[in-house]
Each structure stands twice: as structure tokens, then as C-alpha cells.
Motif scaffolding. Structure first.
Motif, mmCIF file in Angstrom:
data_model
loop_
_atom_site.group_PDB
_atom_site.id
_atom_site.type_symbol
_atom_site.label_atom_id
_atom_site.label_comp_id
_atom_site.label_asym_id
_atom_site.label_seq_id
_atom_site.Cartn_x
_atom_site.Cartn_y
_atom_site.Cartn_z
ATOM 1 N N ILE A 65 31.345 11.806 -10.002
ATOM 2 C CA ILE A 65 30.732 11.104 -8.872
ATOM 3 C C ILE A 65 31.863 10.484 -8.058
ATOM 4 O O ILE A 65 32.435 9.458 -8.441
ATOM 5 N N GLY A 66 32.199 11.097 -6.940
ATOM 6 C CA GLY A 66 33.346 10.631 -6.174
ATOM 7 C C GLY A 66 34.610 10.767 -7.009
ATOM 8 O O GLY A 66 34.908 11.824 -7.566
ATOM 9 N N ASP A 67 35.377 9.667 -7.135
ATOM 10 C CA ASP A 67 36.579 9.684 -7.965
ATOM 11 C C ASP A 67 36.307 9.127 -9.358
ATOM 12 O O ASP A 67 37.241 8.793 -10.095
ATOM 13 N N MET A 68 35.031 9.022 -9.729
ATOM 14 C CA MET A 68 34.653 8.485 -11.039
ATOM 15 C C MET A 68 34.090 9.581 -11.930
ATOM 16 O O MET A 68 33.469 10.531 -11.456
ATOM 17 N N ARG A 69 34.301 9.412 -13.234
ATOM 18 C CA ARG A 69 33.712 10.299 -14.229
ATOM 19 C C ARG A 69 32.579 9.552 -14.935
ATOM 20 O O ARG A 69 32.731 8.391 -15.286
ATOM 21 N N ALA A 70 31.486 10.226 -15.144
ATOM 22 C CA ALA A 70 30.329 9.605 -15.800
ATOM 23 C C ALA A 70 29.908 10.460 -16.984
ATOM 24 O O ALA A 70 29.812 11.688 -16.877
ATOM 25 N N GLN A 71 29.663 9.799 -18.102
ATOM 26 C CA GLN A 71 29.145 10.472 -19.290
ATOM 27 C C GLN A 71 27.832 9.797 -19.668
ATOM 28 O O GLN A 71 27.772 8.572 -19.796
ATOM 29 N N VAL A 72 26.802 10.610 -19.846
ATOM 30 C CA VAL A 72 25.464 10.092 -20.127
ATOM 31 C C VAL A 72 24.996 10.633 -21.477
ATOM 32 O O VAL A 72 24.813 11.844 -21.641
ATOM 33 N N ARG A 87 22.502 6.047 -22.329
ATOM 34 C CA ARG A 87 23.703 5.203 -22.432
ATOM 35 C C ARG A 87 24.761 5.811 -21.524
ATOM 36 O O ARG A 87 25.259 6.901 -21.783
ATOM 37 N N ILE A 88 25.071 5.089 -20.469
ATOM 38 C CA ILE A 88 25.908 5.624 -19.402
ATOM 39 C C ILE A 88 27.268 4.925 -19.405
ATOM 40 O O ILE A 88 27.335 3.687 -19.470
ATOM 41 N N ARG A 89 28.338 5.715 -19.336
ATOM 42 C CA ARG A 89 29.700 5.193 -19.195
ATOM 43 C C ARG A 89 30.317 5.809 -17.945
ATOM 44 O O ARG A 89 30.350 7.037 -17.804
ATOM 45 N N VAL A 90 30.808 4.940 -17.064
ATOM 46 C CA VAL A 90 31.468 5.389 -15.838
ATOM 47 C C VAL A 90 32.917 4.920 -15.889
ATOM 48 O O VAL A 90 33.185 3.739 -16.113
ATOM 49 N N ILE A 91 33.848 5.842 -15.677
ATOM 50 C CA ILE A 91 35.284 5.536 -15.721
ATOM 51 C C ILE A 91 35.856 5.835 -14.346
ATOM 52 O O ILE A 91 35.731 6.957 -13.832
ATOM 53 N N ALA A 148 23.905 9.197 -30.418
ATOM 54 C CA ALA A 148 24.574 8.631 -29.245
ATOM 55 C C ALA A 148 25.856 7.922 -29.623
ATOM 56 O O ALA A 148 26.708 7.680 -28.778
ATOM 57 N N ASP A 149 26.017 7.552 -30.905
ATOM 58 C CA ASP A 149 27.220 6.882 -31.346
ATOM 59 C C ASP A 149 28.236 7.843 -31.928
ATOM 60 O O ASP A 149 29.317 7.442 -32.332
#
Length: 318
Positions: A91-98, A271-275, A215-216
Motif C-alpha cells: 500500500i503505497g510505500d508500506m507493506r501490510a500483512q494480514v 490481525r494487521i501489521r503495517v510496516i 495467527a501466532d
């Protein structure tokens, strides 16, 4: 005499010059202070603006990742859609893991019977000797105020010295487990990740393959689903309708009933992580469902970010 008068006149001029010099120095010091204060103010405002922009960008990315995940899952054949898995987006310059998992993998606190709760606590709570007692406390919390034994349950809470009584209605949040009498905090911490109030199962099946711990696990250990070709948005979604915050108060009411027939995606936990490009991580935990003919493409039943995700485990009457 003329020489003496000239000398006195020189001394007076020197005194006036020294006074002017001191006054100028004081003015310069004051100006320097003002400049320093302005610079500090400008730096603070710049930092605040940067923090605000990063926060807005992170929230937009979290919302965008959620919307993309809901879209991708609803495009899958329900009979072939994995109950849990991982989706990756840019997403743009971000990475997202769901990481997603169906709430049907969890035991529903508002559906489970005494026998089901007892079996669940025996298998997962590590409290075989006290499992039935703890199950009775859960049932007593949700039983109606005019039900048999409800008055005695109220008296037991008063006798315990707490400033609240059982809800006498459906659990609105898994966090309410912390408020139940007689259930130790370590037991609550152990079972909380395995229960829900958002349309879970009524009977617990002691099957490791059906637990929500995937998820863990590292991503390589989880089933993978590929995002759709359109999964490259540059901003926040326009879509979701939020139904609650902090384990939202309407959470126990929305998923069930006749509405199930119109659900393109039953309640699912994301569970969403955006970097971002500098390695900063933002996270969110969301429970959402998608409907076919609703006012919005999906409804949010729970949305937690920031401090809500890192709060201490024992949250009695927070």
C-alpha cells in the motif's frame, strides 16, 4: 581648570556609552531568547506535524489492508476458502500483512452450554478439577436477572466487595471474563484467545487443527492466499461501517440470526501489521463481517490499535 572640566566631560561620555552598551547587550540577549523560543516552537510543531501525518498514513494503511483482505476473501468460493491464513499487500510505500481467522474457530461465550464450557475449560484451561465451577460462573454472568439463582449470584458479588454485579445478559466483550468471580487471572489469560462473542461455535471440539493459534505461527506455517490483482491502493478505503470499538458493545448481537443468510463473509478476526519505509510498525486487531446487501461492504465489530493491544492482561473493571 579647563583641563579638569574636559576630563569630567570625558568621564560622563564614557559612562553614557557604557550604559548604552549594557542596554544593547540586554536587548541582544532578549532577542536571542525570543529566537531560541521560536526555534523550539517550530521544531515542536514540525515533530507534531510529522507524527500526525505518520499516524494518519498508518491508519489509512490499516484500513486499506482490512478492506483489501475482506474483498479478497469474499471473492473466494466459500466452500474452498481457508478458515485461516495470511494475505500480503503493498500500500503505497508500506507493506501490510494480514493474518485472518474465522470466529467460528472460537467458542462463543453466549452460545456454549454448561457441558460445553466445562469440557472446554478442562481441555484448554488446565483446570480440570475446577472446570465446572468456572463454567457455572460464566453461565451465571449471562443468565437473566429473574432466573433462578440470579439473586444469590448478585449477593456473592456484593459479599466479595466488588462494585459491580453480573451483567445478566449476553457477554458484550471477551474482556468481561476478567470481571467474573472465582476465575483466576491465569485461567482467563489462557482461554481468552480461544473464545469470542462474535458468532463462534456453541460446542468446543478438542482438535488442534481447529484452534486459533495459527495467527501466532510464522507465515510459512500458515495457509497462504494470494491478493487480487487490484490490491495496490494508494490511500484509505471508502467502505467499512464500524459497529463498535473496544470489543464493541454491539458485538454480541450482530453476527447471528437471520442476517447469516446475507453474509458474504461471516465474522472473521484480522490481525494487521503495517510496516513503513523506515521500518516502523503499526498493528491492529479487527473483527469484521461482510454483507451482500448492506449499506456498506463490511461491518466492523471490533477495532483495537495502539495501547489497546498492549494493555495488561488482568483488566478487571478497567
Amino acid at each position: 581648570m579647563t583641563t579638569s572640566a574636559a576630563s569630567r566631560s570625558d568621564r560622563r561620555r564614557q559612562a553614557r556609552g557604557g550604559f548604552v552598551l549594557i542596554a544593547v547587550l540586554w536587548i541582544l540577549v532578549a532577542l536571542a531568547g525570543l529566537v531560541g523560543a521560536y526555534v523550539a516552537y517550530a521544531l515542536t510543531m514540525a515533530q507534531s506535524a510529522d507524527f500526525y501525518l505518520r499516524r494518519v498514513g498508518a491508519e489509512a494503511a490499516l484500513s486499506g489492508a482490512l478492506e483489501l483482505a475482506v474483498y479478497d476473501l469474499t471473492q473466494m468460493d466459500p466452500s474452498r476458502r481457508p478458515e485461516e491464513g495470511v494475505l500480503d499487500y503493498r500500500i503505497g510505500d508500506m507493506r501490510a500483512q494480514v493474518h485472518y481467522a474465522s470466529e467460528a474457530l472460537r467458542l462463543d461465550l453466549n452460545k456454549a452450554s454448561l457441558d460445553s464450557l466445562t469440557a472446554f475449560l478442562s481441555a484448554e484451561g488446565g483446570v480440570r478439577a475446577s472446570a465446572e465451577l468456572y463454567a457455572q460462573r460464566i453461565l451465571a454472568w449471562r443468565q437473566k436477572a429473574n432466573a433462578q439463582g440470579a439473586g444469590m449470584e448478585d449477593l456473592s458479588y456484593r459479599a466479595a466487595g466488588v462494585a459491580y454485579l453480573p451483567r445478566h445478559g449476553p457477554f458484550q466483550s471477551v474482556e468481561e471474563l476478567w470481571d467474573l468471580r472465582d476465575i483466576p487471572p491465569d485461567v482467563v489469560a489462557r482461554i481468552a484467545p480461544l473464545v469470542t462473542v462474535y458468532g463462534g461455535r456453541a460446542k468446543w471440539e478438542d482438535d488442534p487443527a481447529k484452534k486459533t493459534g495459527a495467527a501466532d505461527q510464522p507465515p510459512s506455517a500458515q495457509p497462504q492466499s494470494q491478493p487480487s490483482p487490484q490490491a495496490q491502493p494508494q490511500g484509505a478505503p471508502a467502505g467499512g461501517q464500524e459497529g463498535g470499538g473496544q470489543d464493541g458493545a454491539a458485538g454480541a448481537q450482530t453476527p447471528d440470526g437471520a442476517q447469516n443468510a446475507d453474509q458474504a463473509l461471516k465474522p472473521t478476526r484480522f490481525r494487521i501489521r503495517v510496516i513503513d519505509s523506515q521500518g516502523r510498525v503499526n498493528a491492529a486487531e479487527v473483527v469484521a463481517l461482510a454483507v451482500r446487501n448492506g449499506d456498506a461492504p463490511y461491518n466492523v465489530l471490533l477495532w483495537r490499535t495502539g495501547d489497546d493491544l498492549t494493555a495488561p492482561g488482568d483488566g478487571r473493571r478497567r
